[in-house]
Every structure is written in C-alpha cells, then in structure tokens.
Design an enzyme around this catalytic site. Structure first.
Site, mmCIF file in Angstrom:
data_model
loop_
_atom_site.group_PDB
_atom_site.id
_atom_site.type_symbol
_atom_site.label_atom_id
_atom_site.label_comp_id
_atom_site.label_asym_id
_atom_site.label_seq_id
_atom_site.Cartn_x
_atom_site.Cartn_y
_atom_site.Cartn_z
ATOM 1 N N ARG A 79 10.519 -16.068 2.954
ATOM 2 C CA ARG A 79 9.930 -14.761 3.210
ATOM 3 C C ARG A 79 10.982 -13.649 3.251
ATOM 4 O O ARG A 79 10.694 -12.514 2.876
ATOM 5 C CB ARG A 79 9.124 -14.791 4.512
ATOM 6 C CG ARG A 79 7.739 -15.420 4.316
ATOM 7 C CD ARG A 79 6.932 -15.359 5.576
ATOM 8 N NE ARG A 79 7.321 -16.381 6.542
ATOM 9 C CZ ARG A 79 6.915 -16.397 7.814
ATOM 10 N NH1 ARG A 79 6.138 -15.445 8.259
ATOM 11 N NH2 ARG A 79 7.298 -17.358 8.619
ATOM 12 N N TYR A 83 10.892 -10.115 1.315
ATOM 13 C CA TYR A 83 11.064 -8.813 1.949
ATOM 14 C C TYR A 83 12.182 -8.009 1.281
ATOM 15 O O TYR A 83 12.066 -6.790 1.104
ATOM 16 C CB TYR A 83 11.373 -8.990 3.433
ATOM 17 C CG TYR A 83 10.299 -9.712 4.218
ATOM 18 C CD1 TYR A 83 8.976 -9.733 3.773
ATOM 19 C CD2 TYR A 83 10.600 -10.376 5.403
ATOM 20 C CE1 TYR A 83 7.994 -10.395 4.487
ATOM 21 C CE2 TYR A 83 9.626 -11.037 6.124
ATOM 22 C CZ TYR A 83 8.322 -11.057 5.668
ATOM 23 O OH TYR A 83 7.364 -11.715 6.375
ATOM 24 N N TYR A 105 -0.707 -2.626 5.813
ATOM 25 C CA TYR A 105 -1.867 -2.763 6.694
ATOM 26 C C TYR A 105 -1.409 -2.820 8.149
ATOM 27 O O TYR A 105 -0.264 -3.150 8.460
ATOM 28 C CB TYR A 105 -2.702 -3.991 6.330
ATOM 29 C CG TYR A 105 -2.047 -5.322 6.577
ATOM 30 C CD1 TYR A 105 -2.185 -5.985 7.791
ATOM 31 C CD2 TYR A 105 -1.302 -5.953 5.576
ATOM 32 C CE1 TYR A 105 -1.596 -7.213 8.012
ATOM 33 C CE2 TYR A 105 -0.703 -7.185 5.785
ATOM 34 C CZ TYR A 105 -0.858 -7.806 7.007
ATOM 35 O OH TYR A 105 -0.269 -9.022 7.222
#
Length: 524
Positions: A79, A83, A105
């Site tokens: 991850r 990023y 979001y």
C-alpha cells in the site's frame, strides 16, 4: 513496520502551482460542503479517490478534467507503493504550475496517508497547498450511534497500530478502532475481509482490558439516505467470528456505561396526537461554508427550524434558508438535562406534538459536547416521535486539516476541557491529545479553563513541550488562528471559549514483538 521515503531530488520550478486536498464525506455527494465544491470547480485538474460511483460522476460534472486514482491499487501491491504513486501523480501538474484539487472520500486527513504526504511535499517544493476538513467515518459513527466522545473521553487508533504499539488503555473512556477488517495486511486485496486472524489477535489484546461479555459495536456508515448504517452489537468474545469488512469501524464503549447506543424508540404513549419527525443537524465549524447539502436540505424543508447557535451571522443566514427559523438559547444558557422546563426542549417537543417535521440546527457536530441534544432526542422518542442526528464537521476535523495531523499515524485522544481537568482520566503521552473548548470559563473560578488544564497537563508533559491553540475562522474569507506555545505559557495564553488545544505525542510507543509475530509482520 517501516515507512518508505520519497525521492527528495525534484528540482524547484519557476512556476508555482497549488494543491487543494478536500473530502467528499460518506453520503454520496450529500456531504460535499460549499467550501469544498468551490475548490473543486476552481481547479484546473481534479484527482478522484472517492468511494462510490455517484460521487465520482458528480465530480465529472463540476467542470475541470477528472483523473481517478483508483487504478493505483493492485492486488498484492504494498500500500505504501500505491500511496507514493498517488502522491507523484497529484504533484505532477502542480509542478507544471497548475491549480490542482484532490478529492478523497470521508475526511481527507483521517487515515489518508497520500493526502498528508502530498501537502507536505508540495509545500517543501515551494507550492501553495492546503487541506479542507470533511465528514469522517467517526463523525458518522458519533451521529448514528448517538455517542458523545466528550462525555467520558475517546481514544481512536488504526487497529493494526493499536495491536503492534500497545497503548495505555483507559477503560473509563470510549475506544474507536479503524480498519478492523485489514489488521496486519500491508498489501491491497479485493476481498471484503483481509484478515480473520488479525481480528482474533485484536480480541486477544482487548481481552486484557475488558471482560468477555463487554458489548462492542461494529459500525459502517451508509452512503444512501434511505439505507440505514450497519450497526452490529456483539460480545467481545464473539467479535472474532463476526461479519466484518475493511470499512468496518469498532466502537468499544467505556466500562460501566450502559448507553452504548440508543434503545429502540418506544411506541407512542398517548401524550402526542401525532408522531412528528425530529432531525438535529450540525452546522459544523466554519458556518455556512461548511454546512453539508444533506443537512441544509433538512434545514430548508422542515416545517419548523430551531437554531441553537452562538453566532449571530449564522442565525441570520438560517432565517434566509427557512422563514420559520427561531433562535433558542446558546449552549450554557440551557438548564441541565432533566432539570425542569427547558427553553430548547419544550418548544421543540410542543411542535413535534402537532405531527410536524422539526429541524434543530446546532453549532459544530450535534453529538459532540451537546448534552441538551441527547436530552432532546431521548424525550422526543419517549413521546413517540422519530428522531435522528446528522453528522457535521467538528473542531477535531478542522484541527486535523489545519495542523496536518492524521489520527491514523499515531492515534488520538479526545477529551473535553472541563471533564479532563476535573476527573483525571489517564493520558498516554505517546499518543497525541486533543482538548476541546480549552478556553471555556472555569465553573469554579470564572476564569479560563487554560489554568486548570495547565496544572493537570504539567504533571504529564515537560514545561517546554510545545502545544497548539487552534481557533476556527470567523468566516470563509478568514484564516484559522494557530498559536504554538510552550506548555508553561498556556495559563497566560489568549484562548477563545471554543479554542481547541493540541498536544503532540512525546516519542513513539514501542513495538510489541509478540504481536508482530502473531500478525506475521517484520520488526523495523
């Protein structure tokens, strides 16, 4: 777990672009504030990492070209690598001198590593960059479960971090754990639950502090107005086998607090001729520019609007929204809940008794530090009326954005100044601390709470520990006020009643090697 660094070798350019990082909340496009919408429409380029196709479609309609960042995710990819790609893609047009907006979001600063990294890197390269607060999953949780984080204090952590960096848990305070469906997993997966084993390890850790029969809440916000949130109450010893997804948040109520969530509304008791509908909507911190469209719709279309605000301009504005808008006493002027008649509760209940839809607009978030709201909802339901709270941008949300603080990095403790100074709740100095209403009057002396707070905090932190006093902007054209001072200077500091005090962590919590091995993670 190590964090991978970035290449610092980008050349400075003569043109200066800008980056606005904004949040779209959780209710489709219904949580997009006017402030956020204006930044999106003014951008030359927009990046999208929203959670639903409806909000993504709404972004496409705002005018600027939109590029999705979702394709940076790939099964099995670390991850942090994902990023890093997102950060570089956002900054590429900024370096070309363009005005860029990135829409995430929820709240763009809450558990959003690439948002914080992009803002920091843009500023380091000489570009203007800012983050605007948004509605977070925690805001939705507080509203849907109707729990007040200032009642007993509240700590929140990313679940994996909570396990591998053990904290001092105060069971008298609430505990919120994020991403309980992905504990110990560092690569992206497409499954809804990433680690059942991680959930079992979490139960083992929590069982050191709470009894097996302690009831906890598994929560997931709903993006749809007509679909209720997912709320599952289970015993702690049943948590490991419960239905959990990556988007599930765990709420652990304080020990001894029976009010983990409201009871089912009782049947009408005959005191009202018809059932009314009560909606308590947060105005948010920042006034009209931070009211969500969903909340504004209720304010506009209610049969009767009551306004519970300390700000005269907000009261005036809401009178233009709904001609029935009626001011009621500001916080502090209302008697204690249950103490006889109330200039807030009584007129609202009387109007509900005629079967009308009533909206009560309050400063900030309606579930945070507003005991009169809890009393109003309780009595409305007891009379057979429907009632709900709508989330809003809180003081903590503004602090996360203004100071660049991510509660996902090292957790966060949230307390109210009066309660914290009086009852001596345990503080883990390896976790950042947020104190709400730090400048409020001290009921015992009439002076500011900064004095009692300073005495309490001086037993935990050294005098030179630098703390921040944060005050929200008076209007959309004003900037928030942030003052960094040594803790020793806090008693003499100028602090408005609504000021928020932030204390950074002292050091970092040590890693638990046993927990790392249980989760299959490497130390370092």
């Amino acid at each position: 777990m190590s964090r991978r660094g970035h290449d610092p070798g980008h050349r400075r350019v003569s043109t200066r672009g800008s980056l606005d990082v904004v949040g779209t909340g959780f209710r489709l496009a219904g949580h997009v504030t006017p402030e956020t919408r204006s930044r999106i429409r003014a951008a030359e380029r927009v990046f999208d990492l929203c959670a639903d196709p409806v909000t993504s479609a709404w972004l496409q309609e705002q005018g600027p070209p939109v590029e999705s960042l979702h394709d940076a995710y790939a099964p099995g990819r670390h991850r942090l690598d994902t990023y890093e790609e997102m950060v570089e893609r956002m900054l590429a047009p900024v370096r070309e001198g363009r005005r860029v907006c990135a829409a995430f979001y929820g709240h763009p600063g809450v558990f959003v590593h690439p948002a914080h990294a992009a803002v920091r890197r843009a500023r380091a390269e000489g570009h203007a960059a800012c983050m605007l607060p948004g509605i977070s999953a925690e805001d939705c949780l507080f509203a849907d479960l109707e729990v007040d984080p200032t009642r007993h204090g509240c700590a929140n952590f990313e679940a994996t971090d909570f396990i591998v960096r053990p904290r001092s848990v105060d069971v008298r305070s609430a505990l919120v754990l994020w991403q309980v469906g992905g504990i110990g997993v560092l690569t992206y997966q497409r499954a809804s639950l990433w680690s059942r084993q991680g959930l079992r390890v979490l139960v083992e850790v929590l069982s050191r502090h709470y009894p097996a029969d302690h009831r906890v809440v598994l929560y997931e916000a709903s993006p749809f107005p007509i679909v209720p949130p997912t709320i599952l109450r289970v015993r702690l010893d049943a948590l490991a086998g419960s239905a959990v997804t990556l988007g599930t948040t765990l709420y652990v109520p304080p020990l001894g607090d029976d009010r983990e969530a409201p009871a089912e509304p009782p049947a009408p008791d005959g005191r009202s001729t018809a059932a009314g509908t009560l909606v308590v909507a947060g105005i948010g911190h920042g006034g009209a520019d931070r009211v969500t469209p969903y909340a504004l719709s209720w304010m506009r279309h209610a049969d009767r609007l009551f306004v519970h605000s300390e700000d005269a301009d907000t009261v005036h504005w809401l009178r233009t929204v709904n001609a029935s808008a009626t001011p009621v006493p500001a916080p502090g002027d209302d008697p204690s809940p249950g103490a006889g008649s109330s200039p807030i509760v009584d007129p609202v209940l009387a109007t509900l008794g005629t079967g009308r839809t009533v909206c009560v607009a309050v400063d900030g978030h309606p579930a945070v530090g507003m005991p009169v709201v809890r009393e109003l909802v309780r009595r409305a339901r007891a009379a057979g009326h429907r009632a709900q709270l709508l989330p809003a941008i809180s003081a903590a949300d503004c602090l996360y954005a203004e100071l660049g603080v991510d509660p996902g990095a090292s957790g966060c403790q949230l307390v109210a100044a009066g309660q914290f100074a009086a009852d001596g709740h345990r503080v883990d100095t390896a976790t950042p601390l947020i104190v709400l209403r730090a400048g409020a009057p001290d009921p015992s002396t009439g002076g500011s709470m900064t004095g009692p707070l300073s005495r309490r905090l001086s037993a935990l932190y050294p005098p030179a520990h630098r703390v921040a006093l944060v005050e929200g902007a008076d209007g959309p054209a004003d900037a928030p006020r942030v003052e960094w001072i040594p803790l020793a200077d806090l008693p003499a500091a100028r602090a408005a009643p609504g000021a928020t005090l932030y204390l950074p962590a002292m050091g970092e919590a040590a890693m638990d090697e046993d927990a790392l091995r249980q989760l299959g993670l490497a130390l370092g």
